[in-house]
Write a protein that holds these residues in place. Structure first.
Motif, short mmCIF file in Angstrom:
data_model
loop_
_atom_site.label_atom_id
_atom_site.label_comp_id
_atom_site.label_asym_id
_atom_site.label_seq_id
_atom_site.Cartn_x
_atom_site.Cartn_y
_atom_site.Cartn_z
N TRP A 59 0.85 -1.19 0.00
CA TRP A 59 0.00 0.00 0.00
C TRP A 59 0.89 1.24 0.00
CZ3 TRP A 59 -4.86 0.94 -1.02
CH2 TRP A 59 -5.83 -0.06 -0.85
N TYR A 95 -2.69 3.92 10.27
CA TYR A 95 -3.20 2.86 9.39
C TYR A 95 -2.98 1.48 10.00
CZ TYR A 95 -2.51 6.69 6.04
OH TYR A 95 -2.53 7.91 5.41
N VAL A 98 -3.28 -2.88 8.64
CA VAL A 98 -3.53 -3.81 7.54
C VAL A 98 -3.69 -5.23 8.09
CG1 VAL A 98 -2.30 -2.50 5.76
CG2 VAL A 98 -1.06 -4.17 7.16
N LEU A 102 -6.67 -2.06 3.74
CA LEU A 102 -6.02 -1.01 4.52
C LEU A 102 -7.09 -0.30 5.34
CD1 LEU A 102 -3.40 0.78 5.01
CD2 LEU A 102 -4.32 2.26 3.20
#
Lengths: 112, 112
Positions: A34, A64, A66, A76
């Protein structure tokens, strides 16, 4: 053969909201990434994964999260959206033998 | 943070001219150096890449030159065309990892 598919293409969030950007690939590649791209800027790595169940931080991971439960999917998640997360997000998958990254079309996120 | 330094930030070339974009890296986990091309509203796509068992690789009008001792590689676009107008990114693998780090990008405009 779709390659790398990202959803949604566009999204507007309010500060503090949460959301998940979806990424799926049909190339059976182990490595997925990402990136975020701010206007007129380069690509910054957020998180990457070398296979199902394995993820690691990139250059700008704060804010963030994941997960990688399958080879195909690499979502994400933004937990508490902030204006600084306004950006275009790109997911990519890489074939180990060639090193080439295949990118999705991007997800444009605006946080107001 | 390991960096990939790319220059120039922007470049304007007349049709038929030569475009040259430079990239310098610090260290790399893998000897594979790519250039990606990105058109507005699209994800980046691999343009050309080199493995430094050779110092130069040519594909049509696009050439990569590699200088391992200087840790530099460059992209040359011969006979530049308006259709080459795009943003170009170099990339390098972070030392001892699968993190692919991109340069800040070069916005190329080829005038007719």
């Amino acid at each position: 053969n779709a390659g790398v598919t990202q959803t949604p293409k566009f999204r507007i969030l309010k500060i503090g909201q949460s959301m998940t950007l979806q990424c799926t690939q049909d190339m059976n590649h182990n490595y997925m990434y990402w990136y975020r791209q701010d206007p007129g800027m380069g690509l910054k790595l957020i998180y990457y994964s070398v296979g199902a169940g394995i993820t690691d931080k990139g250059e700008v991971p704060n804010g963030y999260n994941v997960s990688r439960s399958t080879t195909e999917d690499f979502p994400l998640r933004l937990e508490l959206a902030a204006p600084s997360q306004t950006s275009v997000y790109f997911c990519a998958a890489q074939g180990k033998s060639t090193g080439e990254l295949f990118f999705g079309e991007g997800s444009r996120l605006t946080v107001l | 943070q390991q960096q990939v330094k790319q220059s120039p930030q922007s470049l304007i070339v007349q049709k038929g001219g030569i475009s040259i974009i430079n990239c310098a890296y610090e260290n790399t986990a893998f000897d594979y150096f790519p250039w990606y091309q990105q058109f507005p509203g699209k994800g980046p796509a691999l343009l050309i890449a080199i493995r430094p068992d050779v110092s130069e690789k040519k594909e049509g009008r696009f050439t990569i030159s590699f200088n391992k001792s200087a840790k530099q590689f460059s992209l040359h676009i011969m006979d530049s065309q308006p259709g080459d107008s795009a943003t170009y990114f170099c990339a390098s693998w972070m030392d001892s990892s699968y993190k692919l780090i991109f340069g800040s990008g070069t916005r190329l405009l080829v005038r007719p």
